[in-house]
Design a protein around this motif. Structure first.
Motif, mmCIF file in Angstrom:
data_model
loop_
_atom_site.group_PDB
_atom_site.id
_atom_site.type_symbol
_atom_site.label_atom_id
_atom_site.label_comp_id
_atom_site.label_asym_id
_atom_site.label_seq_id
_atom_site.Cartn_x
_atom_site.Cartn_y
_atom_site.Cartn_z
ATOM 1 N N TYR A 25 0.900 -1.160 0.000
ATOM 2 C CA TYR A 25 0.000 0.000 0.000
ATOM 3 C C TYR A 25 0.929 1.197 0.000
ATOM 4 O O TYR A 25 1.826 1.295 0.841
ATOM 5 N N PHE A 26 0.733 2.130 -0.937
ATOM 6 C CA PHE A 26 1.734 3.156 -1.181
ATOM 7 C C PHE A 26 1.080 4.486 -1.492
ATOM 8 O O PHE A 26 0.134 4.549 -2.284
ATOM 9 N N PRO A 44 4.179 12.585 -6.259
ATOM 10 C CA PRO A 44 3.710 11.836 -7.430
ATOM 11 C C PRO A 44 3.845 12.622 -8.728
ATOM 12 O O PRO A 44 3.777 13.845 -8.736
ATOM 13 N N GLU A 45 4.044 11.878 -9.794
ATOM 14 C CA GLU A 45 4.013 12.497 -11.115
ATOM 15 C C GLU A 45 2.559 12.782 -11.470
ATOM 16 O O GLU A 45 1.638 12.210 -10.890
ATOM 17 N N LYS A 46 2.363 13.643 -12.442
ATOM 18 C CA LYS A 46 1.003 14.001 -12.871
ATOM 19 C C LYS A 46 0.255 12.732 -13.289
ATOM 20 O O LYS A 46 0.784 11.915 -14.030
ATOM 21 N N GLY A 47 -0.947 12.570 -12.768
ATOM 22 C CA GLY A 47 -1.764 11.405 -13.069
ATOM 23 C C GLY A 47 -1.506 10.220 -12.148
ATOM 24 O O GLY A 47 -2.187 9.210 -12.238
ATOM 25 N N GLN A 48 -0.531 10.360 -11.233
ATOM 26 C CA GLN A 48 -0.198 9.267 -10.318
ATOM 27 C C GLN A 48 -0.525 9.631 -8.864
ATOM 28 O O GLN A 48 -0.032 8.998 -7.941
ATOM 29 N N GLU A 49 -1.351 10.642 -8.675
ATOM 30 C CA GLU A 49 -1.706 11.077 -7.331
ATOM 31 C C GLU A 49 -2.626 10.052 -6.668
ATOM 32 O O GLU A 49 -3.355 9.337 -7.327
ATOM 33 N N GLY A 50 -2.572 10.018 -5.353
ATOM 34 C CA GLY A 50 -3.459 9.159 -4.572
ATOM 35 C C GLY A 50 -2.833 7.816 -4.249
ATOM 36 O O GLY A 50 -1.797 7.435 -4.786
ATOM 37 N N ALA A 51 -3.474 7.137 -3.347
ATOM 38 C CA ALA A 51 -2.972 5.853 -2.850
ATOM 39 C C ALA A 51 -3.017 4.768 -3.922
ATOM 40 O O ALA A 51 -3.907 4.744 -4.773
ATOM 41 N N GLU A 52 -2.019 3.887 -3.841
ATOM 42 C CA GLU A 52 -1.915 2.726 -4.729
ATOM 43 C C GLU A 52 -1.818 1.481 -3.861
ATOM 44 O O GLU A 52 -1.290 1.519 -2.748
ATOM 45 N N GLU A 55 -2.630 -0.739 -8.527
ATOM 46 C CA GLU A 55 -3.854 -0.083 -8.977
ATOM 47 C C GLU A 55 -4.128 1.075 -8.037
ATOM 48 O O GLU A 55 -3.767 1.021 -6.855
ATOM 49 N N SER A 56 -4.756 2.118 -8.547
ATOM 50 C CA SER A 56 -5.147 3.207 -7.655
ATOM 51 C C SER A 56 -6.257 2.688 -6.749
ATOM 52 O O SER A 56 -7.135 1.932 -7.177
ATOM 53 N N VAL A 57 -6.195 3.069 -5.479
ATOM 54 C CA VAL A 57 -7.164 2.592 -4.495
ATOM 55 C C VAL A 57 -8.570 3.017 -4.875
ATOM 56 O O VAL A 57 -9.527 2.273 -4.671
#
Length: 185
Positions: free
Chosen positions: A24-25, A30-38, A76-78
């Motif tokens: 859980y990360f 984050p780079e653009k478009g990679q924001e939020g938990a993964e 995957e994005s949460v």
């Protein structure tokens, strides 16, 4: 929310091992478009170092799981759709302990387990791509990994299923944190 219990699987051969863990990360930058938990599964090829026995011939042998050689993140994005593999990538190069940039591959995101199986079955190709001398692996590593690839891929598939069944599986306090990493790897 409860604390997350992470799991580590280790497949060891002669000098090379495959480590697999859930993750859980939340990236603090984050780079653009990679924001939020993964969340998902991280797999790393690692150097293994067997230690000397610390007692009799019956004693446990120390084993050191050493530096990473190659990494795949089946993430995957949460907040996304389970099964989307929208954050799935690999790191073909690692310098010391730091991974290189994220490399997004359409085939990896489309059929991640098939892609992973093909890569694991070609250890020499992975070493070449990672810029690692083929002498890092022995013939026993090449054969052992190729022979165990179906078992490793099956372990990754089971772990992905478990993660999805435990949705959202976030560590306590993760909702408001700007940096989180819950994983063995």
């Amino acid at each position: 929310m409860k604390d997350v219990v992470t799991v580590l699987y280790l497949f060891g051969f002669e000098r090379i091992g495959v480590a697999v863990s859930d993750i859980y990360f939340v990236d603090p930058n984050p780079e653009k478009g990679q924001e939020g938990a993964e969340r998902g599964v991280r797999l790393e090829l690692r150097r293994l170092e067997p230690g000397e026995l610390k007692g009799s011939i019956y004693s446990a042998r120390p084993i050191t799981v050493e530096r990473p050689i190659w990494r795949v993140d089946l993430l995957e994005s949460v907040t996304g759709t389970p099964g989307s593999f929208d954050r799935t990538h690999h790191h073909p190069g690692i310098k010391g302990w730091e991974p290189g940039r994220r490399v997004f591959d359409k085939e990896l995101s489309k059929e991640p387990l098939k892609w992973l199986g093909a890569r694991l079955a070609d250890l020499e190709g992975v070493l070449d791509e990672a810029g690692v001398d083929r002498d890092e692996a022995s013939p026993a590593d090449v054969t052992g990994l190729r022979d165990r690839t179906p078992e490793i891929v099956e372990t990754v598939a089971r772990l992905l299923d478990t993660i999805r069944a435990e949705s959202p599986n976030a560590p306590e306090g993760a909702e408001s944190a700007t940096s989180v990493r819950a994983s063995w790897l």
